[in-house]
Motif scaffolding. Structure first.
Motif, PDB file in Angstrom:
ATOM      1  N   UNK A 199       0.919  -1.289   0.169  1.00 38.63           N
ATOM      2  CA  UNK A 199       0.240   0.173  -0.044  1.00 38.63           C
ATOM      3  C   UNK A 199       0.871   1.214  -0.108  1.00 38.63           C
ATOM      4  N   UNK A 200       0.237   2.407  -0.262  1.00 36.90           N
ATOM      5  CA  UNK A 200       0.953   3.715  -0.345  1.00 36.90           C
ATOM      6  C   UNK A 200       1.549   3.880   0.836  1.00 36.90           C
ATOM      7  N   UNK A 201       2.768   4.364   0.834  1.00 38.74           N
ATOM      8  CA  UNK A 201       3.645   4.875   2.018  1.00 38.74           C
ATOM      9  C   UNK A 201       4.407   3.906   2.785  1.00 38.74           C
ATOM     10  N   UNK A 202       4.340   2.504   1.949  1.00 39.96           N
ATOM     11  CA  UNK A 202       5.088   1.420   2.864  1.00 39.96           C
ATOM     12  C   UNK A 202       6.488   1.213   2.626  1.00 39.96           C
ATOM     13  N   UNK A 203       7.067   2.162   1.581  1.00 42.28           N
ATOM     14  CA  UNK A 203       8.362   2.278   1.430  1.00 42.28           C
ATOM     15  C   UNK A 203       8.789   1.434  -0.089  1.00 42.28           C
ATOM     16  N   UNK A 204       8.082   1.414  -0.946  1.00 42.44           N
ATOM     17  CA  UNK A 204       8.469   0.665  -2.054  1.00 42.44           C
ATOM     18  C   UNK A 204       9.450   1.464  -2.781  1.00 42.44           C
ATOM     19  N   UNK A 205       9.036   3.017  -2.908  1.00 40.77           N
ATOM     20  CA  UNK A 205      10.279   3.593  -3.872  1.00 40.77           C
ATOM     21  C   UNK A 205      11.499   3.878  -2.935  1.00 40.77           C
ATOM     22  N   UNK A 206      11.386   3.840  -1.680  1.00 43.79           N
ATOM     23  CA  UNK A 206      12.644   3.784  -0.688  1.00 43.79           C
ATOM     24  C   UNK A 206      13.487   2.643  -1.133  1.00 43.79           C
ATOM     25  N   UNK A 207      12.833   1.676  -0.990  1.00 42.20           N
ATOM     26  CA  UNK A 207      13.592   0.452  -1.291  1.00 42.20           C
ATOM     27  C   UNK A 207      14.275   0.244  -2.452  1.00 42.20           C
ATOM     28  N   UNK A 208      13.196   0.649  -3.475  1.00 42.75           N
ATOM     29  CA  UNK A 208      13.976   0.637  -4.985  1.00 42.75           C
ATOM     30  C   UNK A 208      15.146   1.707  -4.996  1.00 42.75           C
ATOM     31  N   UNK A 209      15.219   2.617  -4.213  1.00 43.94           N
ATOM     32  CA  UNK A 209      16.372   3.876  -4.453  1.00 43.94           C
ATOM     33  C   UNK A 209      17.561   3.269  -3.827  1.00 43.94           C
ATOM     34  N   UNK A 210      17.259   2.463  -2.728  1.00 38.08           N
ATOM     35  CA  UNK A 210      18.231   1.700  -1.871  1.00 38.08           C
ATOM     36  C   UNK A 210      19.117   0.799  -2.856  1.00 38.08           C
ATOM     37  N   UNK A 211      18.148  -0.113  -3.451  1.00 39.38           N
ATOM     38  CA  UNK A 211      18.870  -1.185  -4.353  1.00 39.38           C
ATOM     39  C   UNK A 211      19.580  -0.445  -5.490  1.00 39.38           C
ATOM     40  N   UNK A 212      19.082   0.679  -5.918  1.00 41.03           N
ATOM     41  CA  UNK A 212      19.463   1.397  -7.146  1.00 41.03           C
ATOM     42  C   UNK A 212      20.594   2.388  -6.772  1.00 41.03           C
TER      43      UNK A 212
ATOM     44  N   UNK B 251      20.872   4.994  -5.199  1.00 37.56           N
ATOM     45  CA  UNK B 251      20.427   6.561  -5.264  1.00 37.56           C
ATOM     46  C   UNK B 251      20.241   6.894  -3.697  1.00 37.56           C
ATOM     47  N   UNK B 252      19.738   6.085  -2.711  1.00 45.76           N
ATOM     48  CA  UNK B 252      19.766   6.475  -1.285  1.00 45.76           C
ATOM     49  C   UNK B 252      20.638   5.370  -0.595  1.00 45.76           C
ATOM     50  N   UNK B 253      20.828   5.651   0.698  1.00 45.46           N
ATOM     51  CA  UNK B 253      21.727   4.508   1.475  1.00 45.46           C
ATOM     52  C   UNK B 253      20.863   4.280   2.497  1.00 45.46           C
ATOM     53  N   UNK B 254      21.234   2.857   2.731  1.00 40.49           N
ATOM     54  CA  UNK B 254      20.558   2.531   4.214  1.00 40.49           C
ATOM     55  C   UNK B 254      20.973   2.710   5.268  1.00 40.49           C
ATOM     56  N   UNK B 255      20.295   2.802   6.527  1.00 42.50           N
ATOM     57  CA  UNK B 255      20.901   3.264   7.724  1.00 42.50           C
ATOM     58  C   UNK B 255      22.055   1.923   8.155  1.00 42.50           C
ATOM     59  N   UNK B 256      21.295   0.783   7.855  1.00 41.47           N
ATOM     60  CA  UNK B 256      22.020  -0.605   8.290  1.00 41.47           C
ATOM     61  C   UNK B 256      21.706  -1.647   7.350  1.00 41.47           C
ATOM     62  N   UNK B 257      22.444  -2.680   7.402  1.00 42.32           N
ATOM     63  CA  UNK B 257      22.503  -3.734   6.403  1.00 42.32           C
ATOM     64  C   UNK B 257      23.261  -3.747   5.305  1.00 42.32           C
ATOM     65  N   UNK B 258      23.274  -4.751   4.396  1.00 40.08           N
ATOM     66  CA  UNK B 258      24.073  -4.970   3.358  1.00 40.08           C
ATOM     67  C   UNK B 258      23.467  -5.228   1.870  1.00 40.08           C
ATOM     68  N   UNK B 259      24.294  -4.838   1.020  1.00 40.49           N
ATOM     69  CA  UNK B 259      23.652  -4.881  -0.163  1.00 40.49           C
ATOM     70  C   UNK B 259      25.087  -5.512  -1.003  1.00 40.49           C
ATOM     71  N   UNK B 260      24.700  -7.109  -1.505  1.00 36.09           N
ATOM     72  CA  UNK B 260      26.098  -7.510  -2.405  1.00 36.09           C
ATOM     73  C   UNK B 260      25.173  -7.394  -3.767  1.00 36.09           C
ATOM     74  N   UNK B 261      26.214  -7.136  -4.888  1.00 32.73           N
ATOM     75  CA  UNK B 261      25.811  -7.240  -6.109  1.00 32.73           C
ATOM     76  C   UNK B 261      26.946  -7.884  -6.707  1.00 32.73           C
ATOM     77  N   UNK B 262      26.423  -9.229  -7.382  1.00 37.25           N
ATOM     78  CA  UNK B 262      27.317 -10.187  -7.823  1.00 37.25           C
ATOM     79  C   UNK B 262      28.103 -10.677  -6.831  1.00 37.25           C
ATOM     80  N   UNK B 263      27.716 -10.747  -5.714  1.00 40.29           N
ATOM     81  CA  UNK B 263      28.664 -11.450  -4.566  1.00 40.29           C
ATOM     82  C   UNK B 263      29.682 -10.309  -4.022  1.00 40.29           C
TER      83      UNK B 263
END
Ligand SMILES: Nc1ncnc2c1ncn2[C@@H]1O[C@H](COP(=O)(O)OP(=O)(O)OP(=O)(O)O)[C@@H](O)[C@H]1O
Ligand SMILES: [Mg+2]
Length: 231
Positions: A46-59, A61-73
């Motif tokens: 639903x609207x406001x749940x953070x879909x665009x925010x998540x896309x921005x982090x995966x792309x 454009x924005x950074x996460x406060x914590x957690x990790x993102x691996x691309x191709x390992x």
């Protein structure tokens, strides 16, 4: 698929909050997501749940406060040049509100998706015209965004995202402003281009019909992604 080695994207424990004054709102609390090359995912919620925010982090454009993102390992260092490199080399982004550059023509906006500085690289013109043709805008290359309808602008944004055959296409409600027929055609173009290029594709949508066309669908609830149970 669980290991970072086998996934194109592996997001683990992604957390993101925003502050308004002293009040903290946690939008993403613990997002875990694995995705292989060439896979397509519909992301609902639903609207406001953070879909665009998540896309921005995966792309990147924005950074996460914590957690990790691996691309191709490889771990993406969110505080370094890695992020710009990730955006540049890996990502084609369809922004929810298009983000076209008003002073550039349609051709130049799509060309910007190739991210090529200096003189027009060989083949660039054909790539741009081909992308515009795919979204049904062959005759609009000299127009400016303000001269186009909302749906036409949305299609320019899609052409810009697919022009480079990036390994990851992130599309934020890419058919939200299109009539059902055009929406269906544009969705097919996106899926087809990603299949041909082996790109991973995430489509944010409010339209559950779109999930029928993707490999799987997820829904964002209370800051976490969950698999959608098919209806
Ligand atoms: N830059 C920001 N500063 C403060 N709050 C923000 C910011 N960006 C997003 N938010 C908040 O984060 C929450 C999630 O926003 P987001 O745009 O990711 O939602 P969404 O799921 O994409 O919604 P929609 O379906 O309406 O597009 C919202 O409550 C929004 O107000
Ligand atoms: Mg959104």
């Amino acid at each position: 698929m669980t290991g970072t080695e086998s996934s194109f994207i592996q997001a683990s424990g992604i957390r993101k909050s925003y502050f308004q004054g002293a009040i903290e709102t946690t939008v993403l609390s613990d997002v875990n997501l694995s995705m292989s090359s060439g896979e397509s995912i519909a992301l609902l919620g639903v609207s406001g749940t953070g879909k665009s925010t998540l896309l921005s982090i995966l792309g990147g454009i924005e950074t996460a406060d914590s957690g990790t993102l691996h691309i191709n390992g490889a771990l993406l260092d969110m505080k370094s040049q890695d992020l710009a490199d990730h955006r540049r080399h890996n990502v084609g982004f369809v922004f929810q509100f298009y983000n076209l550059i008003p002073s550039l023509t349609v051709f130049e906006n799509v060309l910007a998706g190739l991210d090529a500085a200096g003189p027009l690289p060989k083949g660039a013109r054909d790539k741009v015209l081909n992308s515009l043709d795919l979204v049904g805008l062959s005759n609009y290359e000299r127009s400016f965004p303000s001269q186009l309808s909302g749906g036409q602008q949305q299609r320019v944004a899609i052409a810009r995202a697919i022009v480079k055959n990036s390994p990851l296409i992130l599309a934020d409600e890419p058919t939200g402003n299109l009539d059902p027929n055009t929406g269906e055609q544009v969705l097919e173009v996106l899926l087809d281009q990603c299949r041909k290029a082996g790109s991973a594709l995430i489509i944010v949508t409010h339209n559950p019909e779109i999930s029928r066309h993707t490999d799987r669908s997820l829904t964002l609830i209370d800051g976490c992604v969950h698999p959608c149970v098919p209806a």
